[in-house]
Enzyme design. Structure first.
Site, PDB file in Angstrom:
ATOM      1  N   LYS A 187       1.046  -1.340   0.368  1.00 55.96           N
ATOM      2  CA  LYS A 187       0.427  -0.378  -0.409  1.00 55.96           C
ATOM      3  C   LYS A 187       0.901   1.089   0.368  1.00 55.96           C
ATOM      4  O   LYS A 187       2.281   1.773   0.483  1.00 55.96           O
ATOM      5  CB  LYS A 187      -0.590  -0.068   1.099  1.00 55.96           C
ATOM      6  CG  LYS A 187      -2.010   0.821   0.950  1.00 55.96           C
ATOM      7  CD  LYS A 187      -3.144   1.091   2.051  1.00 55.96           C
ATOM      8  CE  LYS A 187      -3.876   2.545   2.158  1.00 55.96           C
ATOM      9  NZ  LYS A 187      -4.541   2.390   3.494  1.00 55.96           N
ATOM     10  N   SER A 236      -9.084   2.632   2.374  1.00 54.84           N
ATOM     11  CA  SER A 236      -8.391   3.211   1.831  1.00 54.84           C
ATOM     12  C   SER A 236      -7.556   2.173   1.322  1.00 54.84           C
ATOM     13  O   SER A 236      -6.260   2.833   0.537  1.00 54.84           O
ATOM     14  CB  SER A 236      -7.594   4.259   2.492  1.00 54.84           C
ATOM     15  OG  SER A 236      -7.268   3.545   3.658  1.00 54.84           O
ATOM     16  N   SER A 267     -10.133   0.034   6.361  1.00 57.04           N
ATOM     17  CA  SER A 267      -9.642   0.025   5.522  1.00 57.04           C
ATOM     18  C   SER A 267      -8.827  -0.957   4.552  1.00 57.04           C
ATOM     19  O   SER A 267      -8.222  -0.385   3.159  1.00 57.04           O
ATOM     20  CB  SER A 267      -8.148   1.400   5.410  1.00 57.04           C
ATOM     21  OG  SER A 267      -9.136   2.735   5.422  1.00 57.04           O
TER      22      SER A 267
END
Length: 551
Positions: A107, A183, A207
């Site tokens: 990420k 996210s 997320s």
């Protein structure tokens, strides 16, 4: 308290001291004033000395961790927004073969040496390219994994949808122009499409689990403190988690085993964890092997599953999602688990308390880069790029350019930070912290009577990208309202929470489009393995891609 030597100390400029004293609303006599010029001058001498020193950032040996082909992908090579940056990184001397040959996406809020970190934001103050790897990245490389790029993440990691990143919108793997959730949007998509074998996400309110549910993969928010958060941009230390996103439950356990355990740096973690408690793969394999010799209706015998009443009763729960999740629960019962209904009346209130507790510390840590009071790796190389604060630290503010670069979610956090700081100071944060402790005790009480709680991960199917009129924040902030209704609580309580796919449901705005949905399993803290055992047995007995639930 001792002070540094005043011999040969600089004498602080009188105007600077007057401004300091006046700004604090204090008054000092001339004699006392002169003493403070000397005392503060000695302090500033020491401060300037340390600001010039090397602070020992953990730069990896380039001969041991080879990095090649670092580049920004063109639109046609981004897997419909999934990739933020591409690269190839591997260890020449891995310490184990746990992840041998597995390709991994990281990420884009996680430090990887020599690769930019966007955090989903435009580089208003210049691009940040760290010189070190996050602990979890080093552990992946040491386990034989191959990092093939940075997965797109949403703007400042503060959006539950996937159309806010600076690097571009991330499309749902099952329908273009629908959200992947956020996210960790890129991580969800890249695993689902097979662009990588496994990925890392980070989770402060859902997320990891939200993209897992909406992309049809497995995502675990581990127990708080199980996995080191060292070298990762956070939102608030008490809710920050990093964890695995994979296609299967076993792969999830594999990646968790590679990254879990104390690193001696992150103060979120216990100083010691028994090595045997970190053997998630062998623990899962042994459990599944034992079940292979039993009738299928006996493999979960002895497990008690609590269906959280409030998790299914929220006003935003889609009937098809509820049907898919109840069908999965029935499947657990068919495998021998005892299923009972449980209740935490303040489940919804706990989510609201998470929201109200976040602005004071979240604004400072995530937006202003103020992580003081922590024992951790401080990412000093990021410096002003993290938060170009204006004015004294006590009145730190974002510049207009930085504020404008934030999505509505980031702007909302900042505005709530300003408001709560001015109106409530520390009192609201303190009150919500105590309320969340009470909520933690309520979930613990339920988990004392059952092995796990279950509920829908996300109350509704993936949404289509919005067509919003005007430039105001209200519409974008409310169109995905409710997405964290069943996830955010467990960031504050620290319980492990696993989302795994249980079927397809119709899109709310187009019944012809079928999208994945997930069931969330929540266990006692540091009992992540139980989540895996229950989900893996269901996974072995069901092909979720063949399950479609309509009205």
């Amino acid at each position: 308290m001792v002070i540094s030597s005043v011999e040969n100390a600089s004498k602080l400029d009188a105007a600077e001291v007057r401004a300091l004293i006046g700004g604090a609303g204090l008054s000092l006599s001339d004699r006392v004033f002169e003493d403070w010029r000397i005392i503060l001058g000695a302090f500033d001498d020491a401060a300037q000395l340390f600001l010039k020193e090397d602070d020992g950032l953990p730069v990896p040996n380039p001969a041991l961790y080879i990095r090649t082909d670092v580049h920004i992908p063109q639109e046609q090579d981004s897997d419909k927004g999934g990739w933020a940056t591409r690269c190839t990184i591997k260890s020449t001397t891995p310490k184990s073969a746990l992840l041998a040959g597995r390709t991994v996406a990281i990420k884009d809020n996680i430090a990887v040496a020599g690769v930019r970190v966007t955090n989903g934001l435009a580089p208003v103050n210049g691009e940040w390219v760290p010189s070190y790897d996050a602990t979890v990245v080093t552990r992946i490389l040491d386990a034989g994994g191959i990092v093939t790029g940075k997965a797109a993440c949403e703007n400042a990691c503060m959006e539950p949808v996937s159309n806010t990143s600076y690097t571009g919108a991330v499309h749902n793997p099952y329908a273009d122009n629908y959200t992947c959730g956020g996210s960790s949007s890129g991580s969800g998509r890249l695993v689902a499409t097979g662009a990588v074998d496994i990925a890392l996400g980070a989770d402060q309110g859902g997320s990891i689990r939200i993209p897992a549910a909406l992309c049809g993969i497995v995502g675990l928010k581990p127990t708080w403190g199980l996995v080191p958060y060292t070298g990762i941009l956070g939102l608030q230390s008490v809710i920050d988690h990093v964890g695995p996103m994979t296609k299967t439950v076993r792969d999830n356990a594999l990646l968790l085993e590679a990254i879990a355990g104390p690193d001696g740096i992150d103060d979120r973690q216990p100083a010691f964890m028994a090595p045997g408690s970190l053997q998630f793969v062998s623990g899962l394999d042994e459990f599944l092997a034992a079940g292979a010799g039993k009738p299928r209706d006996q493999v979960l015998k002895g497990f008690k599953v609590g269906v959280l009443k409030e998790g299914f009763a929220g006003k935003r729960v889609n009937s098809c999602v509820a049907k898919a999740c109840r069908s999965a629960v029935a499947g657990l019962e068919a495998l021998g688990a005892e299923v009972v209904e449980v209740s935490v009346p303040d489940h919804e209130k706990a989510c609201l308390a998470w929201l109200c507790a976040m602005p004071l510390r979240g604004g400072r840590e995530a937006l202003l880069g103020d992580t003081t009071g922590r024992k951790q790796l401080e990412m000093t190389d990021r410096g002003a790029k993290a938060a170009p604060a204006m004015g004294p630290a006590a009145k730190a503010r974002l510049s207009q350019d930085v504020f404008d670069s934030l999505s509505p979610g980031g702007q909302n956090l900042y505005m709530r930070y300003l408001y709560s700081s001015e109106k409530y100071g520390a009192s609201l944060h303190a009150k919500c912290t105590n309320i969340l402790r009470k909520a933690t005790q309520a979930y613990d009480a339920v988990l004392a009577s059952v092995d796990v709680m279950v509920m829908p991960t996300v109350p509704f199917p993936a949404l289509s990208f919005p067509k919003l009129a005007g430039d105001g924040p209200l519409e974008p902030l409310t169109y995905a309202l409710g997405m964290v209704d069943n996830t955010a609580q467990f960031n504050s309580t620290g319980h492990p929470a696993l989302s795994f796919p249980v079927g397809f449901v119709p899109a709310a705005d187009n019944p012809a489009i079928k999208l994945p949905t997930g069931l969330q399993i929540v266990a006692r803290r540091f009992d992540d393995l139980t989540c895996y055992k229950i989900a893996a047995e269901w996974e072995q007995s069901n092909d979720w891609k063949t399950l479609v639930f309509g009205n």
